[in-house]
Design a protein around this motif. Structure first.
Motif, PDB file in Angstrom:
ATOM      1  N   TYR A   1      -4.971   9.477   3.890  1.00  0.00           N
ATOM      2  CA  TYR A   1      -4.931   9.866   4.837  1.00  0.00           C
ATOM      3  C   TYR A   1      -3.895   8.892   5.995  1.00  0.00           C
ATOM      4  CZ  TYR A   1      -5.300  12.116   9.210  1.00  0.00           C
ATOM      5  OH  TYR A   1      -4.925  12.513  10.707  1.00  0.00           O
ATOM      6  N   ALA A   2      -3.762   8.054   5.672  1.00  0.00           N
ATOM      7  CA  ALA A   2      -2.836   7.235   6.453  1.00  0.00           C
ATOM      8  C   ALA A   2      -1.921   6.639   5.510  1.00  0.00           C
ATOM      9  CB  ALA A   2      -3.828   5.213   6.480  1.00  0.00           C
ATOM     10  N   MET A   3      -1.450   6.990   4.522  1.00  0.00           N
ATOM     11  CA  MET A   3      -0.704   7.088   3.635  1.00  0.00           C
ATOM     12  C   MET A   3      -0.133   8.637   2.961  1.00  0.00           C
ATOM     13  SD  MET A   3      -0.224   3.909   2.748  1.00  0.00           S
ATOM     14  CE  MET A   3      -0.483   3.425   4.963  1.00  0.00           C
ATOM     15  N   GLY A   4      -1.037   9.631   3.773  1.00  0.00           N
ATOM     16  CA  GLY A   4       0.132  10.863   3.488  1.00  0.00           C
ATOM     17  C   GLY A   4      -0.198  11.330   1.734  1.00  0.00           C
ATOM     18  N   LYS A   5      -1.183  10.562   1.319  1.00  0.00           N
ATOM     19  CA  LYS A   5      -1.198  10.717  -0.587  1.00  0.00           C
ATOM     20  C   LYS A   5      -1.760  11.513  -0.738  1.00  0.00           C
ATOM     21  CE  LYS A   5       2.669   8.808  -0.578  1.00  0.00           C
ATOM     22  NZ  LYS A   5       3.286   7.615  -1.267  1.00  0.00           N
ATOM     23  N   PRO A   6      -1.941  11.813  -2.051  1.00  0.00           N
ATOM     24  CA  PRO A   6      -3.380  12.554  -2.280  1.00  0.00           C
ATOM     25  C   PRO A   6      -4.409  12.559  -2.915  1.00  0.00           C
ATOM     26  CG  PRO A   6      -1.696  12.797  -4.405  1.00  0.00           C
ATOM     27  CD  PRO A   6      -1.049  12.292  -2.933  1.00  0.00           C
ATOM     28  N   ALA A   7      -5.548  12.391  -2.713  1.00  0.00           N
ATOM     29  CA  ALA A   7      -6.587  11.817  -2.945  1.00  0.00           C
ATOM     30  C   ALA A   7      -7.660  11.796  -4.554  1.00  0.00           C
ATOM     31  CB  ALA A   7      -7.416  10.885  -2.423  1.00  0.00           C
ATOM     32  N   ALA A   8      -8.709  11.516  -5.633  1.00  0.00           N
ATOM     33  CA  ALA A   8      -9.078  12.345  -6.613  1.00  0.00           C
ATOM     34  C   ALA A   8     -10.323  11.979  -6.350  1.00  0.00           C
ATOM     35  CB  ALA A   8      -8.610  12.726  -7.474  1.00  0.00           C
ATOM     36  N   GLY A   9     -11.619  12.248  -6.704  1.00  0.00           N
ATOM     37  CA  GLY A   9     -13.133  12.162  -7.611  1.00  0.00           C
ATOM     38  C   GLY A   9     -13.351  12.114  -8.715  1.00  0.00           C
TER      39      GLY A   9
ATOM     40  N   LEU B   1     -21.310   4.517  -2.595  1.00  0.00           N
ATOM     41  CA  LEU B   1     -20.381   5.502  -2.894  1.00  0.00           C
ATOM     42  C   LEU B   1     -19.786   6.179  -1.370  1.00  0.00           C
ATOM     43  CD1 LEU B   1     -22.421   7.955  -5.156  1.00  0.00           C
ATOM     44  CD2 LEU B   1     -20.379   6.901  -6.183  1.00  0.00           C
ATOM     45  N   ARG B   2     -20.490   6.399  -0.630  1.00  0.00           N
ATOM     46  CA  ARG B   2     -19.899   6.513   0.548  1.00  0.00           C
ATOM     47  C   ARG B   2     -18.774   5.173   1.269  1.00  0.00           C
ATOM     48  NH1 ARG B   2     -25.788   8.184   1.534  1.00  0.00           N
ATOM     49  NH2 ARG B   2     -25.511   6.040   2.592  1.00  0.00           N
ATOM     50  N   ILE B   3     -19.631   4.756   1.243  1.00  0.00           N
ATOM     51  CA  ILE B   3     -18.398   3.611   1.740  1.00  0.00           C
ATOM     52  C   ILE B   3     -16.759   3.576   0.867  1.00  0.00           C
ATOM     53  CG2 ILE B   3     -17.559   1.030   1.884  1.00  0.00           C
ATOM     54  CD1 ILE B   3     -20.682   0.725   1.865  1.00  0.00           C
ATOM     55  N   GLY B   4     -17.334   3.958  -0.877  1.00  0.00           N
ATOM     56  CA  GLY B   4     -16.058   3.513  -1.756  1.00  0.00           C
ATOM     57  C   GLY B   4     -15.169   4.854  -1.033  1.00  0.00           C
ATOM     58  N   ILE B   5     -15.760   6.234  -1.224  1.00  0.00           N
ATOM     59  CA  ILE B   5     -14.974   7.053  -0.875  1.00  0.00           C
ATOM     60  C   ILE B   5     -14.279   7.644   0.521  1.00  0.00           C
ATOM     61  CG2 ILE B   5     -15.146  10.160  -0.626  1.00  0.00           C
ATOM     62  CD1 ILE B   5     -17.546   9.928  -3.160  1.00  0.00           C
ATOM     63  N   SER B   6     -15.023   7.123   1.357  1.00  0.00           N
ATOM     64  CA  SER B   6     -14.468   6.830   2.996  1.00  0.00           C
ATOM     65  C   SER B   6     -13.316   5.901   2.849  1.00  0.00           C
ATOM     66  CB  SER B   6     -15.262   6.229   4.013  1.00  0.00           C
ATOM     67  OG  SER B   6     -16.647   7.160   4.145  1.00  0.00           O
ATOM     68  N   VAL B   7     -13.195   4.476   2.087  1.00  0.00           N
ATOM     69  CA  VAL B   7     -11.911   4.124   2.654  1.00  0.00           C
ATOM     70  C   VAL B   7     -11.048   4.926   2.005  1.00  0.00           C
ATOM     71  CG1 VAL B   7     -10.961   1.433   1.398  1.00  0.00           C
ATOM     72  CG2 VAL B   7     -13.669   1.667   2.321  1.00  0.00           C
ATOM     73  N   VAL B   8     -11.054   5.400   0.360  1.00  0.00           N
ATOM     74  CA  VAL B   8     -10.440   5.961  -0.185  1.00  0.00           C
ATOM     75  C   VAL B   8      -9.788   7.048   1.011  1.00  0.00           C
ATOM     76  CG1 VAL B   8      -9.618   7.780  -1.972  1.00  0.00           C
ATOM     77  CG2 VAL B   8     -10.584   5.219  -2.557  1.00  0.00           C
TER      78      VAL B   8
ATOM     79  N   LEU C   1       0.590  -1.416   0.219  1.00  0.00           N
ATOM     80  CA  LEU C   1      -0.106   0.287   0.081  1.00  0.00           C
ATOM     81  C   LEU C   1       1.005   1.374  -0.008  1.00  0.00           C
ATOM     82  CD1 LEU C   1      -2.729   0.876  -0.017  1.00  0.00           C
ATOM     83  CD2 LEU C   1      -2.570   1.071   2.816  1.00  0.00           C
ATOM     84  N   GLY C   2       2.198   1.155   0.921  1.00  0.00           N
ATOM     85  CA  GLY C   2       2.966   2.457   0.828  1.00  0.00           C
ATOM     86  C   GLY C   2       3.550   2.876  -0.961  1.00  0.00           C
ATOM     87  N   ASP C   3       3.275   1.797  -1.421  1.00  0.00           N
ATOM     88  CA  ASP C   3       3.717   2.124  -2.834  1.00  0.00           C
ATOM     89  C   ASP C   3       3.210   3.448  -3.710  1.00  0.00           C
ATOM     90  OD1 ASP C   3       6.306   0.945  -2.823  1.00  0.00           O
ATOM     91  OD2 ASP C   3       4.770  -1.538  -3.562  1.00  0.00           O
ATOM     92  N   MET C   4       1.905   3.144  -3.565  1.00  0.00           N
ATOM     93  CA  MET C   4       0.642   3.995  -4.445  1.00  0.00           C
ATOM     94  C   MET C   4       1.100   4.843  -3.787  1.00  0.00           C
ATOM     95  SD  MET C   4      -1.097   1.289  -5.429  1.00  0.00           S
ATOM     96  CE  MET C   4       0.126   0.510  -5.524  1.00  0.00           C
ATOM     97  N   GLU C   5       0.874   6.029  -4.819  1.00  0.00           N
ATOM     98  CA  GLU C   5       1.456   8.086  -4.878  1.00  0.00           C
ATOM     99  C   GLU C   5       0.461   8.656  -5.272  1.00  0.00           C
ATOM    100  OE1 GLU C   5       4.808   8.726  -7.002  1.00  0.00           O
ATOM    101  OE2 GLU C   5       4.128   6.258  -8.322  1.00  0.00           O
ATOM    102  N   GLY C   6      -0.715   7.735  -4.578  1.00  0.00           N
ATOM    103  CA  GLY C   6      -2.209   8.531  -5.307  1.00  0.00           C
ATOM    104  C   GLY C   6      -3.196   7.620  -5.336  1.00  0.00           C
ATOM    105  N   PHE C   7      -4.639   8.036  -4.979  1.00  0.00           N
ATOM    106  CA  PHE C   7      -5.525   7.048  -4.798  1.00  0.00           C
ATOM    107  C   PHE C   7      -7.111   8.366  -5.475  1.00  0.00           C
ATOM    108  CE2 PHE C   7      -3.561   5.958  -0.806  1.00  0.00           C
ATOM    109  CZ  PHE C   7      -3.184   4.755  -1.060  1.00  0.00           C
ATOM    110  N   VAL C   8      -7.708   7.387  -6.567  1.00  0.00           N
ATOM    111  CA  VAL C   8      -8.681   8.248  -7.388  1.00  0.00           C
ATOM    112  C   VAL C   8      -9.838   7.079  -6.835  1.00  0.00           C
ATOM    113  CG1 VAL C   8      -9.466   8.400  -9.263  1.00  0.00           C
ATOM    114  CG2 VAL C   8      -6.905   8.717  -8.979  1.00  0.00           C
TER     115      VAL C   8
END
Length: 227
Positions: A85-93, A73-80, A55-62
């Motif tokens: 947040y845990a990895m300190g990486k950016p996220a987009a929708g 939608l609420r579940i997926g967005i909450s997980v991402v 998981l730490g290899d990921m540089e971002g989440f979408v």
């Protein structure tokens, strides 16, 4: 950039991992289990057994931000959001409708995406592509099948669950309809990522803010308003 993308906008769940322009792996589950019971395990399984990454290899989440199943939608967005947040990486929708339309980004005729919104309505937008490039897109809306068809003219590819739910109406009303194969009707995590391909710095773009976009009120809200 290594990205993990998911969609829980519908009953099925789509997951994909890319490394730059290379698709590392994509999986789709259509089991009748709630997303809350399977999503994290799916992510762990894909990373460990398909991508051979951490998981730490990921540089971002979408994630697909909607429209679609309110709970999904609420579940997926909450997980991402939690992973980012845990990895300190950016996220987009990204729009769920884009996650269907960009399956057909090399289509030479317009693509009308219709997701079944129930109550005799569809979530809809019409796309025009030119060799993989999005040229135009109508405003996303929730309308009757007839209104969605009225947004089109001439030969059109109809895709999405709504195109099958209301196929009879489309065949009777549309000028020259073509229908996507049923297995291409669902939101694809890979297509979500492909829709971001031409955008620069999409993580900081307001259009791609990771927040649910429902387009209309939930059934519970509509029922309450009718009382």
């Amino acid at each position: 950039m290594k990205l993990l993308c998911l969609s829980t906008a519908e009953q099925g769940c789509s997951l994909a991992i890319v490394d730059g322009s290379i698709l590392v792996c994509e999986e789709f589950w259509d089991a009748r289990l709630t997303h809350s019971r399977r999503l994290v395990k799916m992510i762990e399984h894909m990373l460990e057994n398909r991508a051979f990454m951490a998981l730490g290899d990921m540089e971002g989440f979408v994630a697909a931000r909607g429209p679609g199943s309110f709970t999904g939608l609420r579940i997926g967005i909450s997980v991402v959001k939690g992973l980012a947040y845990a990895m300190g990486k950016p996220a987009a929708g990204v729009s769920s409708l884009d996650g269907i339309a960009f399956r057909f980004d090399h289509c030479s005729i317009p693509v009308c995406v219709m997701m079944d919104a129930r109550r005799n309505e569809v979530y809809c937008a019409v796309y025009h592509f030119d060799h993989g490039r999005l040229m135009s897109k109508t405003k996303e809306s929730v309308v009757s099948p007839e209104e969605a068809i009225g947004m089109t003219s001439g030969p059109v590819v109809f895709a999405g669950s709504g195109s099958k739910a209301y196929r009879d109406i489309i065949e009777q009303t549309a000028d020259n309809p073509e229908f996507a194969d049923r297995f291409l009707d669902s939101v694809s995590a890979t297509a979500l990522l492909r829709s971001l391909g031409s955008k620069e710095d999409f993580f900081n773009c307001s259009e791609n803010r990771l927040a649910p976009v429902y387009i209309r009120q939930s059934d519970a809200q509509l029922q309450f308003a009718e009382k």
